[in-house]
Design an enzyme around this catalytic site. Structure first.
Site: not given
Ligand code: GLP
Length: 245
Positions: A67, A136, A138, A143
């Site tokens: 992403d 959330n 995702h 989302e």
């Molecule tokens: C982010 C990214 C995801 C990531 C997730 C968790 O916004 N879009 O690809 O895996 O949220 O992030 P983190 O590992 O910093 O908690």
């Protein structure tokens, strides 16, 4: 689906790194999709160490970006591209020509999504996805409410993602859209590893693993995948109580 609960973040990260190493040993031209985010930072550190120790060659692998924040250039430290360069590409010998990331500055974002889908298709599909989970629920930028049936698409980021996402940036940054692989890519990927550590992820993991399998909690899709592994630490598992019947 398999669930592994680890004593701590370190042992979880070792196991996740081993998963990547063992695939690349077995299939040197593996197609890998490794998420950005705080969760896998230690996994990638161990991956780099183990790859050096065991002389693992990534030059035949294909790398697919999960992403990206639309409008954020790759030179920005908060971009996924910057993260991947720092934690993975600078330290492993992926060939630049085999690294495929969303161009967040593309004029035509739909074309960008279609191009990514074509890359994955012609690469023969993704062998391994290593993903995190957002607060959330995702995965990537899929989302809450996103259909399980989509490939790459433009995502309207929800309020939680826009807020939590600030943690990656040095200064307050306007975040509105994201580009992301779809959950159909995840379902079609040969294997998926979902990582979560720390108490803050306990509630959402509980919903994803024990609630309904439903787009309202995108990560719940992981239970539809027969070759998925959930790796969590004890803090995440502390909220993982069985649902009342
Ligand atoms: C982010 C990214 C995801 C990531 C997730 C968790 O916004 N879009 O690809 O895996 O949220 O992030 P983190 O590992 O910093 O908690």
């Amino acid at each position: 689906m398999q669930l592994f609960i680890f004593d701590d973040y370190e042992s979880l990260s070792h196991r996740a790194a081993d998963e990547i190493i063992s695939l690349v040993k077995q299939k040197p031209n593996a197609v890998l999709c490794l998420a950005a985010g705080n969760t896998p930072v230690l996994t990638y550190k161990y991956l780099v160490q183990k790859a050096r120790d065991e002389n693992i060659d990534f030059s035949n692998c294909v790398f697919i970006g999960l992403d990206e924040w639309v409008g954020i250039p790759p030179e920005n430290e908060g971009s996924c591209a910057w993260f991947l360069r720092k934690n993975i590409f600078n330290n492993l010998n992926f060939l630049p020509s085999r690294i495929h990331l969303f161009d967040a500055l593309a004029v035509d974002l739909h074309t960008e999504c279609n191009a990514m889908d074509r890359v994955i298709f012609y690469a023969g599909g993704i062998d391994l996805m290593v993903v995190g989970i957002g607060m959330n629920g995702h995965i990537g930028f899929n989302e809450p409410g996103t259909s399980f049936d989509l490939y790459s698409h433009i995502s309207q980021l929800d309020a939680t993602t826009r807020l939590v996402g600030q943690k990656y940036f040095k200064e307050q940054t306007s975040l509105g859209l994201g580009l992301t692989l779809g959950l159909k890519h995840l379902l079609e990927s040969k294997k998926v590893v979902l990582l979560a550590n720390g108490r803050s992820k306990a509630d959402i993991i509980q919903k994803a693993l024990l609630g309904e399998i439903n787009p309202a909690v995108p990560a719940s899709i992981i239970r539809r995948h027969t070759e998925s592994i959930i790796m969590i630490d004890k803090e995440v598992a502390s909220h993982l109580k069985q649902k009342d019947n």
